[in-house]
Scaffold this motif. Structure first.
Motif, PDB file in Angstrom:
ATOM      1  N   SER A 180       3.642  10.029   8.556  1.00 16.31           N
ATOM      2  CA  SER A 180       2.581  11.039   8.647  1.00 16.31           C
ATOM      3  C   SER A 180       1.513  10.668   9.666  1.00 16.31           C
ATOM      4  CB  SER A 180       1.919  11.223   7.274  1.00 16.31           C
ATOM      5  OG  SER A 180       2.868  11.630   6.302  1.00 16.31           O
ATOM      6  N   LEU A 181       1.392   9.370   9.986  1.00 16.99           N
ATOM      7  CA  LEU A 181       0.408   8.919  10.966  1.00 16.99           C
ATOM      8  C   LEU A 181       0.936   8.953  12.391  1.00 16.99           C
ATOM      9  CD1 LEU A 181      -1.036   5.827   9.052  1.00 16.99           C
ATOM     10  CD2 LEU A 181      -2.227   7.970   9.505  1.00 16.99           C
TER      11      LEU A 181
ATOM     12  N   PHE B 136       2.927  12.674  -3.089  1.00 14.25           N
ATOM     13  CA  PHE B 136       4.064  11.805  -2.766  1.00 14.25           C
ATOM     14  C   PHE B 136       3.643  10.344  -2.674  1.00 14.25           C
ATOM     15  CE2 PHE B 136       2.269  12.794   1.333  1.00 14.25           C
ATOM     16  CZ  PHE B 136       2.477  11.660   2.101  1.00 14.25           C
ATOM     17  N   VAL B 137       2.386  10.085  -2.260  1.00  8.89           N
ATOM     18  CA  VAL B 137       1.890   8.711  -2.230  1.00  8.89           C
ATOM     19  C   VAL B 137       1.616   8.225  -3.655  1.00  8.89           C
ATOM     20  CG1 VAL B 137       0.082   7.184  -1.366  1.00  8.89           C
ATOM     21  CG2 VAL B 137       0.923   9.050   0.063  1.00  8.89           C
ATOM     22  N   ALA B 138       1.056   9.098  -4.491  1.00  3.05           N
ATOM     23  CA  ALA B 138       0.814   8.725  -5.887  1.00  3.05           C
ATOM     24  C   ALA B 138       2.119   8.441  -6.618  1.00  3.05           C
ATOM     25  CB  ALA B 138       0.043   9.846  -6.595  1.00  3.05           C
ATOM     26  N   ALA B 139       3.157   9.230  -6.342  1.00  6.09           N
ATOM     27  CA  ALA B 139       4.459   8.996  -6.970  1.00  6.09           C
ATOM     28  C   ALA B 139       5.045   7.663  -6.527  1.00  6.09           C
ATOM     29  CB  ALA B 139       5.410  10.137  -6.627  1.00  6.09           C
ATOM     30  N   ALA B 140       4.894   7.326  -5.256  1.00  3.82           N
ATOM     31  CA  ALA B 140       5.389   6.041  -4.769  1.00  3.82           C
ATOM     32  C   ALA B 140       4.634   4.885  -5.403  1.00  3.82           C
ATOM     33  CB  ALA B 140       5.271   5.987  -3.248  1.00  3.82           C
ATOM     34  N   ARG B 141       3.314   5.073  -5.626  1.00  6.12           N
ATOM     35  CA  ARG B 141       2.533   4.016  -6.266  1.00  6.12           C
ATOM     36  C   ARG B 141       2.927   3.841  -7.732  1.00  6.12           C
ATOM     37  NH1 ARG B 141      -2.084   6.275  -6.066  1.00  6.12           N
ATOM     38  NH2 ARG B 141      -2.484   5.791  -3.879  1.00  6.12           N
ATOM     39  N   LEU B 142       3.195   4.936  -8.435  1.00  6.40           N
ATOM     40  CA  LEU B 142       3.590   4.850  -9.833  1.00  6.40           C
ATOM     41  C   LEU B 142       4.986   4.262 -10.009  1.00  6.40           C
ATOM     42  CD1 LEU B 142       2.244   8.281 -11.156  1.00  6.40           C
ATOM     43  CD2 LEU B 142       1.304   6.002 -11.591  1.00  6.40           C
TER      44      LEU B 142
END
Length: 334
Positions: free
Chosen positions: A229-230, A207-213
């Motif tokens: 998440s933190l 989900f973080v990679a998708a947000a970066r892309l």
């Protein structure tokens, strides 16, 4: 066929919506009796601190009013009467040497001790969160620089640095604010390490990679993807850091560089009680006992919060309870 289906659907039990995160957290926390009792103690202490002016008004006392007629000057200022001068007017007795009402100073001291610890905890969490995210999301060089600064901060002798800073700041600066800034400004390294480690682990998830892309910036990803998440580890660390900051404030006041008179503080009372513990033991036992109960309740509550926010710990607790119940059932059957 269709009528049978309608009858079956009509007789079916309504679907139960899954519990929300906040509701599930409260349920897990209430399941822990020690944490629930600690939460009640902490709530009572907070209410006493907030209602300090009202409580002292009901008692008819001023925390800074001297009563020389209530101490025996011939005996060096020992309170007149048993148990430190406890009476209908002075519920916890009076302060040796000055005759100031101890109940009034205790409740105002709770406001100072809890307030300083709260501000210090919020400050160290905010600093640690920002620095940890900057290290995890920044370049490799930025991560190395911030990590080395964090390591240096961990290695610094906190009490020595705090003593030095509090000694050189002018007396005109508000002492409670200064102590909160010093404690929070020094103790952020633990939060930073936790946030950095968690953020680095989350960066590799889909989900973080998708947000970066999708073209979103680093801080947008941090705000929308990483911070939720933190929340659990940061809240857990804050709950455990709060009682530690109370002890640090009390230690600084005990060493004579913390809260200055006439502002009351539990640590300051312990400092002044150092010379009265034999002649007036209640003056030492009351603030020391309250400090012990407060730190113990906050520590137990922090551990309960950690367990309630950790699905693995909650699962182990649930499985252990079920297993224990099964064993008891088998034993009863035998």
């Amino acid at each position: 066929m269709s009528e049978a289906l309608l009858v079956q659907e009509a007789g079916a039990a309504p679907a139960v919506a899954p519990a929300s995160g906040a509701r599930l957290f409260r349920r897990r926390l209430r399941a822990q009796r020690a944490a629930s009792a600690a939460a009640l103690v902490v709530l009572l202490l907070v209410l006493v601190a907030l209602a300090a002016p009202l409580l002292t008004a009901l008692a008819g006392q001023d925390p800074n009013a001297y009563h020389p007629d209530l101490v025996d000057s011939a005996a060096g200022g020992v309170p007149i009467g048993s148990f430190g001068g406890i009476s209908g007017e002075h519920w916890l007795g009076v302060e040796p040497g000055t005759g100031r009402d101890l109940f009034a100073r205790i409740v105002y001291g709770a406001r100072v001790s809890l307030g300083v610890a709260l501000v210090a905890t919020v400050l160290q969490i905010v600093l640690g969160l920002v620095i940890g995210l900057a290290a995890a999301l920044g370049s490799r060089r930025t991560d190395q620089i911030l990590s080395r600064i964090t390591d240096i901060n961990v290695a610094l002798p906190i009490m020595v640095i705090a003593l030095a800073l509090l000694a050189i700041v002018p007396e005109t600066f508000p002492r409670p604010v200064l102590i909160a800034l010093v404690i929070g400004g020094i103790n952020w390294a633990g939060t930073s390490k936790i946030v950095r480690a968690q953020a680095l682990a989350l960066k590799s998830l889909d989900f973080v990679a998708a947000a970066r892309l999708s073209g979103r910036g680093k801080w947008s990803i941090a705000r929308r993807e990483l911070l939720p998440s933190l929340a659990a580890p940061v809240i857990t660390y804050a709950a455990l850091a709060f009682p530690t900051n109370i002890i640090v404030e009390a230690a600084l006041s005990f060493l004579g560089v913390g809260i200055k008179p006439p502002t009351p503080s539990w640590g300051q009372m312990l400092t002044e009680a150092d010379t009265w513990y034999q002649a007036a033991p209640t003056y030492l036992l009351i603030p020391a006992g309250l400090l012990f109960v407060t730190v113990l309740a906050l520590t137990v509550l922090g551990e309960g919060v950690r367990t309630a926010l950790d699905p693995r710990a909650a699962s182990r607790l649930s499985v252990g309870t079920k297993g224990g119940g099964a064993k008891n059932t088998e034993g009863d059957a035998a």
